[in-house]
Design an enzyme around this catalytic site. Sequence first.
Site, PDB file in Angstrom:
ATOM      1  N   ASP A 678       0.832  -1.199   0.000  1.00 43.00           N
ATOM      2  CA  ASP A 678       0.000   0.000   0.000  1.00 43.00           C
ATOM      3  C   ASP A 678       0.872   1.257   0.000  1.00 43.00           C
ATOM      4  O   ASP A 678       0.588   2.227  -0.707  1.00 43.00           O
ATOM      5  CB  ASP A 678      -0.914  -0.003   1.230  1.00 43.00           C
ATOM      6  CG  ASP A 678      -1.916   1.126   1.198  1.00 43.00           C
ATOM      7  OD1 ASP A 678      -2.778   1.135   0.305  1.00 43.00           O
ATOM      8  OD2 ASP A 678      -1.833   2.024   2.062  1.00 43.00           O
ATOM      9  N   LYS A 682       1.319   4.438  -2.956  1.00 40.89           N
ATOM     10  CA  LYS A 682       1.321   5.877  -2.675  1.00 40.89           C
ATOM     11  C   LYS A 682       2.598   6.542  -3.204  1.00 40.89           C
ATOM     12  O   LYS A 682       2.537   7.613  -3.810  1.00 40.89           O
ATOM     13  CB  LYS A 682       1.194   6.116  -1.164  1.00 40.89           C
ATOM     14  CG  LYS A 682      -0.140   5.624  -0.599  1.00 40.89           C
ATOM     15  CD  LYS A 682      -0.222   5.795   0.914  1.00 40.89           C
ATOM     16  CE  LYS A 682      -1.548   5.312   1.461  1.00 40.89           C
ATOM     17  NZ  LYS A 682      -1.668   5.469   2.920  1.00 40.89           N
TER      18      LYS A 682
END
Length: 817
Positions: A678, A682
Amino acid sequence: MKVLKFGGTSVGSAENIKTLLSIVAKEKLQSNPVVVLSAMSGVTNLLTDMAERAERGEDYDASLKEIEAKHFAVIRSLLPAAAQNPVFTRLKIFFNELEDLLQAVTNLRELSAQTKDQILSYGERCASFMIAHIASQQFSEALYVNGAELIKTDSNFGQAKVDTDLTEILINNFYQANKDKVLFVTGFIASNAAGRVTTLGRGGSDYTAAVWGSALNTEEIEIWTDVNGMMTADPRIVKKAFSLPELSYTEAMELSYFGAKVIYPPTMIPAFMKKIPIVIKNTFQPDFSGTYIKSDVKTSSLPIKGISSIDHISIINLTGSGMVGKAGFSGRLFSLLSREQINVVLITQSSSEHSITFAVKPTDAGQAIALIKKEFELELDANKLALPEVENNLAVLAIVGENMKRTPGMSGRLFGALGRNGINVRAIAQGSSEYNISVIISKDDLSKAVNAVHDAFFTDLKRTLNIFCLGTGNIGKTLFNQLKEQMPFLAENNDLQVKVTGICNTRKMVFNADGLSLENWENDLNENGEQADLSGFVAKMKAMNLPNCVFVDNTAAEAPIEFYQGVFESSISVVTCNKKGNSADYAQYKSFKDTARKFGVDFYYETNVGAGLPIIRTLKELMMSGDKVACIEAILSGTISYIFNNFKGEAGFYETVKEAQELGYTEPDPRDDLNGKDFMRKMLILARDAGYPLEAADVKIDNILPEACLNATSVEDFYNELQANSAYFEDLKNRAAHDGKVLRYIGKLEDGNVEISLQMVDDSHPFYMLSGSDNIISFTTDRYKSRPLVVKGPGAGAEVTAAGVFADIINVGTLTH
């Protein structure tokens, strides 16, 4: 003295006629007015239909009985029994004459324009005779006047031209002989020199009022209708349309010509010639001041006065070298159309003279094409002209106002509003007077176009944003609560109205073009919603064709992303907290950005990186201002931030991770956070926004966890492995503490390379003092070289993420204006 004209709605029922008479009685206190009356509402349409049925030999008895019943019901309601018979008798004579006419049409199977005028005249004659006799119960001076005997015209039946000099003599003589009376005059009808009935065309009752007002040099001509004057747009299309206090004759004529049906354009010519004000008033709100149409209007602060439209139009395109430099070609073309009574609504010609485009009524398009082919047969045979092309299903939108002449940027504002909403302009016309800019667009886009343009020009009103929300989980619910609480603030401080017009989750979806209530949206969705279908939701959003639309994706699912491209291509902006679209293939990321730019809409995804933190916006503004980004360092996982901020002292790694899960900071399987994927998404989005065409495989990730932890077969096994490897984590913590440092899992972008690694940082590093589950990012740039620009704050949670989505929506709303 005034002339008062009442339209069909004002005379349409017994109750409305009582209201009408109260207005006349009030005016009578000043002087005896002349009252001009239309037929009862719906009667002229019935008469037209009956005439056409008779021509085809079809039965018309039901319509004739309906008209009789309509009038007789009013008489029974408003006249005492003793006074009813004379009126019934006269109306029965009218209806018998009408029936005889219709029977003659049936026998001949022919409906001439002259006969049709005679048939249509009975609407005004019946209504005026009836109302004059009802009025006589209230004031004895009431007198029925057959206006056809006093207004003289040529013999152009259906659209007769008034003989002004003779008409003014006849009206003045009649008025002088009856000046002590209240005259109830038939509108719409006149007569030729032979005394045959003619009609004055669409809106002819307005014209009758203007002719009487001009002949008698009245103080005012009042047009009583069912709306509060002339409005900035059609209120049936634009809910925010408002009444205009005054208009110049030119503005009113322009608005009326392009579809504002409150007043008929020729009405204003007799008044304009004598500078007699025309007042548009509402029969049902008589105290409302209405709209004054006059010559001496005050200077207005409004850039335009109104938006008008014609919703059925066709355009004909003529192209060919035979027009270039050919003197008189246009004259020949338009004289031909004029001779055949084909009205040209709009004309535009290319500067090269190679093409002419003009607009006509759809009913005239076929005849116009046939005439052109016949008239220009030689040019067509010689290939100097291409065959004329007709395009149907179009509409005209016009912005009107005298201030346009003195205000730069009017065209830009108009075309900006249309372009931003994906509305293609087929033709443009603007007169040198600059009172009017007209565009031809698709009929299907008319409602969206008028609303978008109204928002663009009338800045004192609240701009409307229509949002379609996907996902009703924690973020979606929180967003709706925030919107509900902030609505008054947005209206007062941002002049913005956000309407949630569609909601969809995995079970149900619901729509409302007027906006769903945020007080009980859940009940509305569950009780009134239809079965959820993502493709159906997107299709419905497009089909509703509302202005200033935003598609809001509050999910973390893959499925919605495949619709983004089509949403952009429909000129709808996208706001998303779903990072999977921007972190997939670079080609997809670039396509989204390019398509949004191409179609002039927004693509906002601030929450992809830092929830509510302004990270993407900060990076964008640094780059737009010309700053050069040398390095970006970040901690962009609230979960990992919490774990390493609390993994100190006596706390073990196993206990810290367990605590984070119990507090809801981690996914059900903590490895989904600790594996860094994750975080990688980003950093990848940040790198792409910084200008680097990277793929996920280009991001180097150092694992926090030993292989045994990553490869555990279940969450329980994972925790067992975590305990088994406690020495590994204790060693990391102790080494960092020994050197006066702390452990931080940091992403770094430098020279186009991205890596995410576990680092030990000392108190000179901006991330040293990080606490809780905060995210933090530092930008080292040419301007922020010795001391980086740092953004820090909560990077997870429904409240801050929903707030980030909210901010993105407001940014779209700000740019729609």
